[in-house]
Design a protein around this motif. Structure first.
Motif, PDB file in Angstrom:
ATOM      1  N   GLY A  26       0.776  -1.228   0.000  1.00 16.74           N
ATOM      2  CA  GLY A  26       0.000   0.000   0.000  1.00 16.74           C
ATOM      3  C   GLY A  26       0.807   1.276   0.000  1.00 16.74           C
ATOM      4  O   GLY A  26       0.229   2.373   0.036  1.00 16.74           O
ATOM      5  N   PHE A  27       2.126   1.170  -0.044  1.00 21.32           N
ATOM      6  CA  PHE A  27       2.983   2.348  -0.130  1.00 21.32           C
ATOM      7  C   PHE A  27       4.286   1.944  -0.809  1.00 21.32           C
ATOM      8  O   PHE A  27       4.551   0.755  -1.003  1.00 21.32           O
ATOM      9  N   THR A  28       5.094   2.936  -1.153  1.00 24.67           N
ATOM     10  CA  THR A  28       6.355   2.677  -1.854  1.00 24.67           C
ATOM     11  C   THR A  28       7.406   2.256  -0.844  1.00 24.67           C
ATOM     12  O   THR A  28       8.157   3.084  -0.303  1.00 24.67           O
ATOM     13  N   PHE A  29       7.461   0.970  -0.606  1.00 23.31           N
ATOM     14  CA  PHE A  29       8.308   0.404   0.444  1.00 23.31           C
ATOM     15  C   PHE A  29       9.754   0.865   0.330  1.00 23.31           C
ATOM     16  O   PHE A  29      10.383   1.228   1.330  1.00 23.31           O
ATOM     17  N   SER A  30      10.289   0.874  -0.870  1.00 21.33           N
ATOM     18  CA  SER A  30      11.711   1.174  -1.062  1.00 21.33           C
ATOM     19  C   SER A  30      12.063   2.621  -0.749  1.00 21.33           C
ATOM     20  O   SER A  30      13.243   2.974  -0.714  1.00 21.33           O
ATOM     21  N   SER A  31      11.072   3.467  -0.504  1.00 15.54           N
ATOM     22  CA  SER A  31      11.326   4.865  -0.159  1.00 15.54           C
ATOM     23  C   SER A  31      11.305   5.119   1.347  1.00 15.54           C
ATOM     24  O   SER A  31      11.549   6.242   1.783  1.00 15.54           O
ATOM     25  N   TYR A  32      11.013   4.087   2.108  1.00  9.09           N
ATOM     26  CA  TYR A  32      10.821   4.238   3.544  1.00  9.09           C
ATOM     27  C   TYR A  32      11.939   3.578   4.338  1.00  9.09           C
ATOM     28  O   TYR A  32      12.338   2.447   4.025  1.00  9.09           O
ATOM     29  N   ALA A  33      12.417   4.272   5.357  1.00  7.55           N
ATOM     30  CA  ALA A  33      13.245   3.630   6.359  1.00  7.55           C
ATOM     31  C   ALA A  33      12.343   2.706   7.177  1.00  7.55           C
ATOM     32  O   ALA A  33      11.184   3.023   7.436  1.00  7.55           O
ATOM     33  N   MET A  34      12.910   1.587   7.570  1.00  6.38           N
ATOM     34  CA  MET A  34      12.136   0.596   8.313  1.00  6.38           C
ATOM     35  C   MET A  34      12.798   0.318   9.652  1.00  6.38           C
ATOM     36  O   MET A  34      14.027   0.318   9.773  1.00  6.38           O
ATOM     37  N   SER A  35      11.975   0.079  10.639  1.00  8.12           N
ATOM     38  CA  SER A  35      12.488  -0.197  11.972  1.00  8.12           C
ATOM     39  C   SER A  35      11.671  -1.291  12.642  1.00  8.12           C
ATOM     40  O   SER A  35      10.524  -1.548  12.256  1.00  8.12           O
ATOM     41  N   TRP A  36      12.286  -1.875  13.632  1.00 15.40           N
ATOM     42  CA  TRP A  36      11.587  -2.782  14.547  1.00 15.40           C
ATOM     43  C   TRP A  36      11.626  -2.140  15.936  1.00 15.40           C
ATOM     44  O   TRP A  36      12.680  -1.703  16.393  1.00 15.40           O
ATOM     45  N   PRO A  41       5.630  -5.775  28.745  1.00 16.57           N
ATOM     46  CA  PRO A  41       4.569  -5.376  29.678  1.00 16.57           C
ATOM     47  C   PRO A  41       5.071  -4.367  30.697  1.00 16.57           C
ATOM     48  O   PRO A  41       6.115  -4.566  31.318  1.00 16.57           O
ATOM     49  N   GLY A  42       4.332  -3.274  30.846  1.00 16.44           N
ATOM     50  CA  GLY A  42       4.682  -2.247  31.820  1.00 16.44           C
ATOM     51  C   GLY A  42       5.822  -1.346  31.411  1.00 16.44           C
ATOM     52  O   GLY A  42       6.254  -0.507  32.212  1.00 16.44           O
ATOM     53  N   LYS A  43       6.310  -1.497  30.188  1.00 15.98           N
ATOM     54  CA  LYS A  43       7.433  -0.678  29.734  1.00 15.98           C
ATOM     55  C   LYS A  43       7.039   0.106  28.497  1.00 15.98           C
ATOM     56  O   LYS A  43       6.068  -0.218  27.810  1.00 15.98           O
ATOM     57  N   GLU A  44       7.827   1.141  28.207  1.00 22.24           N
ATOM     58  CA  GLU A  44       7.580   1.928  27.016  1.00 22.24           C
ATOM     59  C   GLU A  44       8.099   1.203  25.777  1.00 22.24           C
ATOM     60  O   GLU A  44       9.002   0.362  25.856  1.00 22.24           O
ATOM     61  N   ARG A  45       7.511   1.564  24.659  1.00 22.67           N
ATOM     62  CA  ARG A  45       7.989   1.009  23.401  1.00 22.67           C
ATOM     63  C   ARG A  45       9.397   1.533  23.134  1.00 22.67           C
ATOM     64  O   ARG A  45       9.673   2.723  23.305  1.00 22.67           O
ATOM     65  N   GLU A  46      10.283   0.652  22.674  1.00 22.73           N
ATOM     66  CA  GLU A  46      11.660   1.040  22.418  1.00 22.73           C
ATOM     67  C   GLU A  46      12.110   0.589  21.032  1.00 22.73           C
ATOM     68  O   GLU A  46      11.666  -0.450  20.520  1.00 22.73           O
ATOM     69  N   LEU A  47      13.011   1.376  20.466  1.00 25.06           N
ATOM     70  CA  LEU A  47      13.590   1.031  19.174  1.00 25.06           C
ATOM     71  C   LEU A  47      14.567  -0.115  19.346  1.00 25.06           C
ATOM     72  O   LEU A  47      15.443  -0.074  20.215  1.00 25.06           O
ATOM     73  N   VAL A  48      14.434  -1.120  18.506  1.00 24.79           N
ATOM     74  CA  VAL A  48      15.332  -2.274  18.532  1.00 24.79           C
ATOM     75  C   VAL A  48      16.363  -2.178  17.420  1.00 24.79           C
ATOM     76  O   VAL A  48      17.560  -2.336  17.663  1.00 24.79           O
ATOM     77  N   ALA A  49      15.901  -1.928  16.199  1.00 25.23           N
ATOM     78  CA  ALA A  49      16.798  -1.897  15.051  1.00 25.23           C
ATOM     79  C   ALA A  49      16.163  -1.081  13.938  1.00 25.23           C
ATOM     80  O   ALA A  49      14.933  -1.018  13.839  1.00 25.23           O
ATOM     81  N   ALA A  50      17.003  -0.484  13.106  1.00 23.74           N
ATOM     82  CA  ALA A  50      16.514   0.325  12.002  1.00 23.74           C
ATOM     83  C   ALA A  50      17.408   0.115  10.788  1.00 23.74           C
ATOM     84  O   ALA A  50      18.595  -0.202  10.923  1.00 23.74           O
ATOM     85  N   ILE A  51      16.822   0.330   9.606  1.00 25.03           N
ATOM     86  CA  ILE A  51      17.569   0.188   8.366  1.00 25.03           C
ATOM     87  C   ILE A  51      17.081   1.268   7.407  1.00 25.03           C
ATOM     88  O   ILE A  51      15.892   1.592   7.354  1.00 25.03           O
ATOM     89  N   THR A  52      18.021   1.808   6.646  1.00 22.31           N
ATOM     90  CA  THR A  52      17.670   2.862   5.702  1.00 22.31           C
ATOM     91  C   THR A  52      16.849   2.301   4.541  1.00 22.31           C
ATOM     92  O   THR A  52      16.738   1.089   4.368  1.00 22.31           O
ATOM     93  N   SER A  53      16.323   3.201   3.733  1.00 25.25           N
ATOM     94  CA  SER A  53      15.437   2.785   2.649  1.00 25.25           C
ATOM     95  C   SER A  53      16.126   1.872   1.641  1.00 25.25           C
ATOM     96  O   SER A  53      15.505   0.955   1.102  1.00 25.25           O
ATOM     97  N   THR A  91      11.678 -10.718  25.719  1.00 28.79           N
ATOM     98  CA  THR A  91      10.246 -10.960  25.650  1.00 28.79           C
ATOM     99  C   THR A  91       9.477  -9.649  25.511  1.00 28.79           C
ATOM    100  O   THR A  91       9.647  -8.737  26.328  1.00 28.79           O
ATOM    101  N   ALA A  92       8.669  -9.565  24.464  1.00 25.75           N
ATOM    102  CA  ALA A  92       7.935  -8.333  24.175  1.00 25.75           C
ATOM    103  C   ALA A  92       7.059  -8.555  22.952  1.00 25.75           C
ATOM    104  O   ALA A  92       7.184  -9.570  22.263  1.00 25.75           O
ATOM    105  N   VAL A  93       6.208  -7.584  22.690  1.00 30.25           N
ATOM    106  CA  VAL A  93       5.537  -7.517  21.402  1.00 30.25           C
ATOM    107  C   VAL A  93       6.435  -6.695  20.483  1.00 30.25           C
ATOM    108  O   VAL A  93       6.859  -5.593  20.845  1.00 30.25           O
ATOM    109  N   TYR A  94       6.712  -7.238  19.317  1.00 32.37           N
ATOM    110  CA  TYR A  94       7.600  -6.589  18.354  1.00 32.37           C
ATOM    111  C   TYR A  94       6.766  -5.980  17.236  1.00 32.37           C
ATOM    112  O   TYR A  94       5.908  -6.660  16.647  1.00 32.37           O
TER     113      TYR A  94
END
Length: 116
Positions: A26-36, A41-53, A91-94
């Motif tokens: 639904g979007f131009t995937f190759s133009s977007y940086a992607m992250s996980w 539970p009980g914690k804030e969402r945190e950045l795990v890994a990222a990759i450029t477009s 352990t988390a939701v990714y």
């Protein structure tokens, strides 16, 4: 319609491996940086890994460096997270994330549980 669909989560023993996938549409995937990101539970969402477009640069949270790798296939419109030497604290939701300038999209998340 934009979609990010994660898969590959599950229950794994400490020291084991999992490979998460995030299929985009639904979007131009190759133009977007992607992250996980992840959220335990009980914690804030945190950045795990990222990759450029174009996949020429990656970065990782200190807690996963040397154990996780991120990659992408701009033909298959998919980003991957290879997770090795998993620990109970992983352990988390990714969640999969796509970002480009003012646009940002999130997947629904996949549960990863590391337990013996």
């Amino acid at each position: 319609q934009v979609q990010l669909v994660e898969s590959g989560g599950g229950l794994v023993q400490p020291g084991g491996s999992l490979r998460l996938s995030c299929a985009a549409s639904g979007f131009t995937f190759s133009s977007y940086a992607m992250s996980w990101y992840r959220q335990a539970p009980g914690k804030e969402r945190e950045l795990v890994a990222a990759i450029t477009s174009v996949g020429d640069s990656t970065n990782f949270a200190d807690s996963v460096k040397g154990r996780f790798t991120i990659s992408r296939d701009n033909v298959k419109n998919t980003v991957y997270l290879q997770m090795n030497s998993l620990k109970p604290e992983d352990t988390a939701v990714y969640y999969c994330n796509a970002v480009r300038r003012y646009y940002e999209y999130w997947g629904q998340g996949t549960q990863v549980t590391v337990s013996s």
